[in-house]
Scaffold this motif. Structure first.
Motif, PDB file in Angstrom:
ATOM      1  N   ALA A 257       0.813  -1.219   0.000  1.00 60.08           N
ATOM      2  CA  ALA A 257       0.000   0.000   0.000  1.00 60.08           C
ATOM      3  C   ALA A 257       0.843   1.263   0.000  1.00 60.08           C
ATOM      4  N   ASN A 258       2.022   1.212   0.603  1.00 54.38           N
ATOM      5  CA  ASN A 258       2.864   2.416   0.676  1.00 54.38           C
ATOM      6  C   ASN A 258       3.557   2.744  -0.632  1.00 54.38           C
ATOM      7  N   GLU A 259       3.571   1.828  -1.584  1.00 52.51           N
ATOM      8  CA  GLU A 259       4.286   2.046  -2.846  1.00 52.51           C
ATOM      9  C   GLU A 259       3.349   2.085  -4.046  1.00 52.51           C
ATOM     10  N   LEU A 260       2.073   2.370  -3.825  1.00 50.60           N
ATOM     11  CA  LEU A 260       1.095   2.355  -4.914  1.00 50.60           C
ATOM     12  C   LEU A 260       1.039   3.699  -5.619  1.00 50.60           C
ATOM     13  N   PHE A 273     -13.384   1.992 -24.076  1.00 48.28           N
ATOM     14  CA  PHE A 273     -13.019   1.452 -22.768  1.00 48.28           C
ATOM     15  C   PHE A 273     -12.489   2.566 -21.871  1.00 48.28           C
ATOM     16  N   THR A 274     -12.571   2.311 -20.578  1.00 48.99           N
ATOM     17  CA  THR A 274     -11.911   3.122 -19.564  1.00 48.99           C
ATOM     18  C   THR A 274     -11.197   2.165 -18.615  1.00 48.99           C
ATOM     19  N   ALA A 275     -10.051   2.564 -18.149  1.00 52.01           N
ATOM     20  CA  ALA A 275      -9.258   1.719 -17.247  1.00 52.01           C
ATOM     21  C   ALA A 275      -8.690   2.580 -16.135  1.00 52.01           C
ATOM     22  N   SER A 276      -8.741   2.075 -14.927  1.00 55.55           N
ATOM     23  CA  SER A 276      -8.166   2.754 -13.776  1.00 55.55           C
ATOM     24  C   SER A 276      -7.643   1.692 -12.824  1.00 55.55           C
ATOM     25  N   GLY A 277      -6.800   2.102 -11.927  1.00 53.44           N
ATOM     26  CA  GLY A 277      -6.273   1.115 -10.993  1.00 53.44           C
ATOM     27  C   GLY A 277      -5.121   1.638 -10.187  1.00 53.44           C
ATOM     28  N   LEU A 278      -4.494   0.715  -9.482  1.00 59.35           N
ATOM     29  CA  LEU A 278      -3.350   1.000  -8.633  1.00 59.35           C
ATOM     30  C   LEU A 278      -2.248  -0.004  -8.938  1.00 59.35           C
ATOM     31  N   VAL A 279      -1.031   0.507  -9.141  1.00 57.90           N
ATOM     32  CA  VAL A 279       0.104  -0.362  -9.431  1.00 57.90           C
ATOM     33  C   VAL A 279       1.260   0.059  -8.528  1.00 57.90           C
ATOM     34  N   PHE A 324       2.727  -5.671  -8.138  1.00 57.85           N
ATOM     35  CA  PHE A 324       1.344  -5.852  -7.709  1.00 57.85           C
ATOM     36  C   PHE A 324       0.503  -4.881  -8.536  1.00 57.85           C
ATOM     37  N   VAL A 325      -0.582  -5.392  -9.136  1.00 55.26           N
ATOM     38  CA  VAL A 325      -1.413  -4.572 -10.018  1.00 55.26           C
ATOM     39  C   VAL A 325      -2.878  -4.815  -9.694  1.00 55.26           C
TER      40      VAL A 325
END
Length: 760
Positions: A257-260, A273-279, A324-325
């Motif tokens: 979580a600290n490196e997202l 399309f639409t894309a969102s997220g955390l990597v 992590f994605v």
């Protein structure tokens, strides 16, 4: 097996096929086709949909979320085989619908087949509860807002059954809260082979936690709780108000979580399309890739996307590191086929390659922006190199750094130069652009030097307003898939992290590159051929254009190409037959290209006018200009070497010829020094000025000088393009295939060199 045992018929050998007579059936009766018993059909269907307890739980979680729940509680015993209970606070099930609740293909989410094109819920086929009821003891307790009490029903094989023998099978009123509680007991009790296949309860419970964790991260408006039967504490517990990052921290830990970093991309007009997220950024890496992928809010898997993301991160993470994605991808429902896998684990959607490429490009951009905050453990710098602390006082972005203790410093044979501020070996060599000795050049200022360095040899680039083509041809997708299937991971990693050293031999087309502590010789002709072929597949139908001004006649170029071919075949024994072919080829190939000029313009940016003039040729890589001396032979080869009758083979062979045209040509070796010629020539002119023929001899020398100057200019241009255009593009885009292995040779290893010098 003993012969006497086989003769007595007491035991059949394994693998022996029994005849109809051995089975007590007549030949005709054995061959008749009969419908399977409905119970067998239902058990087969249940085995396809519910493979393990985790699949049953996934279906129940999706039903609970579809019911508008804001709280989902899960209780598990013996890995879900003994007990699997899920309780939600959704809108519940109407009492009148309970009799057909567990029958196959009963659903409230579809009415017509066309509704699949706009499906917006998790479930739609009505097979989950039906399948579970055929392989377990199922109990449903539910209460709607309008009902005065809750109702409990028991199911087996899709039908209502009594709770105890002799009682009525109808649903019974009971006390209960709003929502639904589904209890699954003795899963796979009537499929002993499947039940024995599970190794341990703890392993199945870990898989269940993985499913719950995925939906707990994605469904940010729902509180999740999951625990083992008999335990006082929950294994997973998330609050309804927790953010997505907080949920990742609770389930996957603070190190993730600290490196997202967040990303967001959309293309509603072209790709829909639409894309969102955390990597995770470059500071975090684990031993295997963790991808939480949701397409239209369904937890699915995609091997193509996983491979592309791993390749994207390979340039940012150390060897063996994985990210992590969490990716939330929403695609227009009419572009997605959700009904391709029994467990809905996989989906198909249009423009898969283009969407994946857009996502990876955005992730690369975000990682590049965050790279300045990366944390490193550094070694002591070599003498004469400025320290990091000195750089912190300037405008250069600072980095966290530290010095390893002397006992933990790496050995010298593991160290490589990674600081771009250090002097390169090429700076010690004479300049390639040094003027001849008999001319003088005034010193250039810094601005003038930069202007000279950034020249593009008179090329002028313009941006057009042409809309990109959406290529959905299955033939192109198959060609792309073939390249991905032939990918060599080690070689791709070498090119994606290499450092260009320099040109070794332009005649044999060899350069030197460094990767890690090793030095390689690379056949850049072979590498460039494959690279431009892959660009042709990736940018198919969307090439840039090179305008030819004035435009040459297509037939003239064909005849010139035939003359070049004729000159190369003069020494062969088939000169007569070759002469006949080459005399007819220009007209035939020219007619072929003119007939197909619409297709050539649309797919390959080759535009031919009504008068047969070649107006444009494709531009594959900005900043790189192919040798136009190869253009006549390229056009002539489009006739016999392109299969025009098959779509896939036509595209493949055409792009191979285009790649061969773009591949840098072999250059002759550099001519000897002209020092003696330049000092003797003035005397020769003076002494022979009165003799006839002297002027012709001098003109021949001038022609030789012009040829040498042209080759020297092309060599200089090639050196610049290899270092500053071609190999940076190869580093970013090349998927190295197995066929390129023979074009790369290791010539030096730093560790090996240290061992050699240690013996000296």
């Amino acid at each position: 097996m003993d012969d006497d045992v086989m003769e007595t018929g007491q035991t059949e050998p394994r693998g022996t096929k029994r005849t109809a007579s051995d089975a007590g059936l007549s030949s005709n009766e054995h061959r008749r086709i009969k419908a399977l018993d409905p119970d067998v059909v239902n058990k087969i269907a249940a085995g396809e949909i519910i493979v393990a307890p985790m699949h049953a739980l996934k279906e129940l979680i999706e039903n609970a979320v579809d019911a508008g729940s804001t709280s989902i509680e899960i209780l598990v015993k013996d890995g879900g085989l003994k007990l699997l209970q899920i309780t939600d606070n959704g809108h519940g099930i109407n009492m009148d619908d309970l009799p057909i609740l567990c029958e196959r293909f009963t659903t409230s989410k579809l009415r017509e087949f066309e509704d699949l094109a706009a499906i917006g819920t998790y479930g739609f086929r009505g097979e989950a509860l039906a399948s579970i009821s055929h392989i377990s003891h199922l109990t449903v307790t539910t209460k709607t807002a309008s009902s005065s009490c809750a109702w409990r029903a028991h199911y087996s094989d899709g039908k209502l059954v009594p709770a105890k023998p002799g009682q009525s099978a109808k649903p019974k009123p009971t006390a209960g809260r709003g929502g639904t509680q589904i209890t699954v007991e003795d899963l796979f009790y009537n499929v002993p082979t499947r039940r024995r296949a599970f190794r341990s309860a703890s392993e199945e419970y870990a898989k269940i936690l993985d499913v719950v964790g995925r939906y707990a991260v994605h469904c940010s408006h729902v509180a999740f709780s999951c625990k083992k039967h008999g335990d006082s504490g929950a294994s997973i517990s998330t609050a309804v108000t927790a953010s997505t990052i907080d949920r990742i921290r609770q389930i996957h830990g603070s190190a993730v979580a600290n490196e997202l970093i967040t990303f967001d991309i959309e293309d509603n007009k072209r790709l829909g399309f639409t894309a969102s997220g955390l990597v995770t950024n470059a500071n975090y890496h684990v031993k295997r890739t963790i991808i939480l992928l949701f397409i239209n809010h369904r937890s699915v898997e995609s091997s193509a996307l996983k491979k592309a993301i791993e390749q994207t991160y390979s340039t940012f993470l150390p060897k063996g590191g994985h990210p992590f994605v969490y990716l939330d991808l929403e695609i227009e429902p009419n572009r997605v086929d959700v009904n391709v896998h029994p467990t809905k684990r996989e989906v198909n959607f249009l423009n898969e390659d283009e969407i994946i490429e857009s996502i990876c490009r955005e992730i690369t951009s975000r990682l590049a922006q965050m790279d300045s905050s990366r944390t490193f453990m550094t070694q002591t710098l070599l003498p004469g190199v400025p320290k990091i602390s000195d750089l912190d006082q300037s405008n250069t972005p600072t980095r966290k750094s530290g010095t390893l203790p002397s006992s933990q410093r790496p050995y010298e044979n593991n160290l490589i130069r990674t600081d771009s501020r250090m002097r390169k070996i090429t700076s010690m060599l004479p300049s390639l652009s040094t003027p001849p000795h008999n001319t003088q050049r005034e010193p250039q200022s810094t601005d003038q030097a930069e202007e000279t360095e950034n020249r593009n040899d008179g090329l002028h680039y313009e941006t057009t307003e042409r809309e990109p083509l959406r290529i959905g041809l299955s033939s192109v997708k198959r060609l792309r898939a073939t390249v991905r299937a032939e990918m060599h991971n080690g070689l791709t990693e070498l090119f994606s992290a290499h450092t260009y050293v320099g040109l070794v031999d332009e005649r044999r087309r060899i350069v030197a590159v460094q990767s890690g502590v090793k030095l390689y010789l690379v056949d850049y002709g072979m590498i460039c051929n494959e690279f431009f072929y892959q660009i042709g597949l990736t940018d198919f139908g969307n090439f840039g254009v090179i305008k030819l001004d004035p435009p040459p006649k297509l037939i003239d170029l064909m005849r010139l190409g035939a003359e070049i071919e004729r000159s190369e075949h003069q020494s062969t024994t088939e000169t007569d037959e070759m002469e006949v072919i080459l005399s007819r080829a220009p007209e035939m190939v020219s007619e072929t290209l003119i007939e197909r000029r619409d297709m050539l313009d649309e797919y390959f940016s080759i535009k031919i006018s009504d008068q047969g003039e070649l107006l444009t040729i494709p531009l594959l890589l900005k900043g790189y200009l192919p040798s136009l001396t190869k253009l006549p032979r390229f056009l002539l080869r489009l006739g016999p070497y392109v299969t025009w009758t098959s779509e896939e083979e036509c595209f493949r062979s055409f792009l191979r010829e285009l790649a061969a045209f773009y591949t840098p040509e072999n250059l002759p070796p550099a001519p000897p020094s002209k020092l003696s010629r330049s000092t003797i020539t003035p005397q020769k002119k003076t002494q022979n000025s009165s003799f006839p023929g002297t002027q012709d001899d001098n003109e021949g020398d001038e022609d030789d000088d012009n040829d040498d100057n042209g080759i020297a200019a092309r060599r200089l241009q090639l050196i610049q393009m290899l270092e500053h255009v071609l190999f940076p593009a190869i580093r970013a885009r090349l998927v190295a295939t197995n066929s390129l292995l023979r074009g790369v040779v290791e010539v030096a290893d730093l560790k090996g060199l240290y061992r050699v010098f240690e013996r000296c």
